[in-house]
Design a protein around this motif. Structure first.
Motif, short mmCIF file in Angstrom:
data_model
loop_
_atom_site.label_atom_id
_atom_site.label_comp_id
_atom_site.label_asym_id
_atom_site.label_seq_id
_atom_site.Cartn_x
_atom_site.Cartn_y
_atom_site.Cartn_z
N LYS A 21 0.82 -1.22 0.00
CA LYS A 21 0.00 0.00 0.00
C LYS A 21 0.85 1.27 0.00
O LYS A 21 0.46 2.27 -0.60
CB LYS A 21 -0.97 -0.01 1.17
CG LYS A 21 -0.32 0.40 2.45
CD LYS A 21 -1.23 0.47 3.61
CE LYS A 21 -0.32 0.25 4.77
NZ LYS A 21 -0.56 0.28 6.03
N SER A 40 1.63 11.54 8.91
CA SER A 40 1.28 11.05 10.26
C SER A 40 2.37 11.43 11.26
O SER A 40 3.50 11.75 10.88
CB SER A 40 1.18 9.53 10.24
OG SER A 40 0.09 9.10 9.48
N GLU A 75 -7.28 10.40 14.52
CA GLU A 75 -7.23 9.01 14.97
C GLU A 75 -5.81 8.73 15.39
O GLU A 75 -4.89 9.39 14.94
CB GLU A 75 -7.67 8.04 13.86
CG GLU A 75 -6.80 8.02 12.60
CD GLU A 75 -5.45 7.34 12.74
OE1 GLU A 75 -5.35 6.34 13.47
OE2 GLU A 75 -4.48 7.81 12.11
N VAL A 79 0.87 0.50 17.00
CA VAL A 79 1.20 -0.53 16.00
C VAL A 79 2.61 -1.03 16.33
O VAL A 79 3.54 -0.23 16.37
CB VAL A 79 1.18 0.05 14.56
CG1 VAL A 79 1.43 -1.04 13.53
CG2 VAL A 79 -0.14 0.78 14.25
P1 5GP Z 1 5.76 1.85 9.36
O1 5GP Z 1 6.39 1.99 10.71
O2 5GP Z 1 6.19 0.60 8.65
O3 5GP Z 1 5.97 3.10 8.52
O4 5GP Z 1 4.20 1.74 9.57
C1 5GP Z 1 3.65 0.72 10.35
C2 5GP Z 1 2.14 0.73 10.23
O5 5GP Z 1 1.59 1.92 10.83
C3 5GP Z 1 1.63 0.73 8.78
O6 5GP Z 1 0.52 -0.16 8.70
C4 5GP Z 1 1.17 2.16 8.59
O7 5GP Z 1 0.16 2.26 7.61
C5 5GP Z 1 0.62 2.47 9.96
N1 5GP Z 1 0.47 3.91 10.17
C6 5GP Z 1 1.24 4.90 9.67
N2 5GP Z 1 0.77 6.10 10.05
C7 5GP Z 1 -0.35 5.85 10.77
C8 5GP Z 1 -1.30 6.70 11.42
O8 5GP Z 1 -1.25 7.92 11.40
N3 5GP Z 1 -2.31 6.09 12.09
C9 5GP Z 1 -2.43 4.73 12.14
N4 5GP Z 1 -3.48 4.25 12.81
N5 5GP Z 1 -1.56 3.91 11.55
C10 5GP Z 1 -0.53 4.46 10.87
#
Ligand code: 5GP
Length: 221
Positions: A21, A40, A75, A79
Motif C-alpha cells: 500500500k 502522520s 485518529e 502498532v
Molecule cells: P511503518 O512503521 O512501517 O511506517 O508503519 C507501520 C504501520 O503503521 C503501517 O501499517 C502504517 O500504515 C501504519 N500507520 C502509519 N501512520 C499511521 C497513522 O497515522 N495512524 C495509524 N493508525 N496507523 C498508521
C-alpha cells in the motif's frame, strides 16, 4: 474533536503488511497533482532515507501523549509497540485546494476514520496470493521464521478487518493497482460504497492459516 470537513473526502489506504500500500500511496502523490499525503506522527525512530515532516513527524512519546491530551489527532493507534496518529493539522494542510488526501494508516485507524469522517473512502489493498505475500514479507530483511510467523499472524488479523472497507483492490500489478485506486477516488461519490468482502479475502485467510499450521474448517483454497 471533529475534524474540519475537507472539500474532497479523505481516502484511507490500509492493507495487511506486504500488500504494497505504501508504494501505491507514494506513487499517486508523486504523479497526480490532485492527490496529497497526510503526514502522520509517530514515536518510532526514523528509518533510512526518511525525512521528518515528509514521511512522518517523528515525536517523542511525551510529545505524542501531549497531542492526544490536547485532542489534536483525528485518529491514533499503537502498532508494533509504537504510537502512530493522523494530526488534524496534517489532514487540513493536505486537503488545501480541494486535493484528495491519502491516509496510509493501519486498520485500527481506518475504523476510527469511519466513525470520525463518515464520508471518507476506505480502500483495502490485498496481496494477490499467499506465496506472493510470503515472498514480500521474507524479502524485507534477514528475519527468521519466527518473525515471518508474527507478520503472518498480523496479516491474518488485518484481513479480519476487511469488512470495514468500501473497496478491495488486489495488488498483483503495481501500475494497475495505482490506476484502480486513482480512478475510484476520482469517481468519488458516484462509485457505489462497500463492494462486500471478496472471495480473495477468504482465500488469503485460509491460505495463511494453513501456512501457520492452524486447523481450518473453511473449504477455500
Ligand atoms: P511503518 O512503521 O512501517 O511506517 O508503519 C507501520 C504501520 O503503521 C503501517 O501499517 C502504517 O500504515 C501504519 N500507520 C502509519 N501512520 C499511521 C497513522 O497515522 N495512524 C495509524 N493508525 N496507523 C498508521
Amino acid at each position: 474533536m471533529m475534524p474540519p470537513s475537507p472539500a474532497a473526502p479523505p481516502v484511507v489506504l490500509s492493507a495487511p503488511s506486504g500488500a504494497g500500500k505504501t508504494s501505491i500511496a507514494r506513487a499517486l502523490v508523486a504523479r497526480e497533482q490532485d492527490f496529497a499525503f497526510s503526514v502522520s506522527a509517530t514515536t518510532r525512530p526514523l528509518r533510512g532515507e526518511e525525512v521528518n515532516g515528509v514521511d512522518y513527524w517523528f515525536l517523542s512519546r511525551e510529545e505524542f501523549l501531549e497531542m492526544i491530551r490536547r485532542g489534536e489527532f483525528v485518529e491514533w493507534a499503537e502498532v508494533h509497540g509504537e504510537l502512530y496518529g493522523t494530526p488534524l493539522s496534517s489532514l487540513a494542510e493536505a486537503s488545501e485546494g480541494g486535493r484528495h488526501v491519502i491516509l496510509d494508516i493501519d486498520v485500527q485507524g481506518a475504523r476510527q476514520i469511519r466513525e470520525a469522517v463518515p464520508e471518507a473512502l476506505l480502500l483495502f489493498i490485498l496481496p494477490p496470493s499467499v506465496p506472493t505475500l510470503l515472498s514480500r514479507l521474507a524479502g524485507r530483511g534477514t528475519e527468521g521464521d519466527a518473525a515471518i510467523r508474527r507478520r503472518l499472524e498480523t496479516a491474518l488479523e488485518e484481513l479480519e478487518a476487511a469488512d470495514v472497507f468500501d473497496h478491495h483492490i488486489v495488488n498483483e500489478d503495481l501500475e494497475r493497482a495505482i490506476r484502480e485506486v486513482r480512478d475510484l477516488v476520482r469517481k468519488g461519490e458516484t462509485v457505489s460504497r462497500n463492494d462486500g468482502v471478496p472471495e480473495e479475502v477468504l482465500r488469503l485467510r485460509a491460505g495463511i492459516e494453513s501456512v501457520l499450521g492452524r486447523d481450518t474448517t473453511s473449504d477455500s483454497q
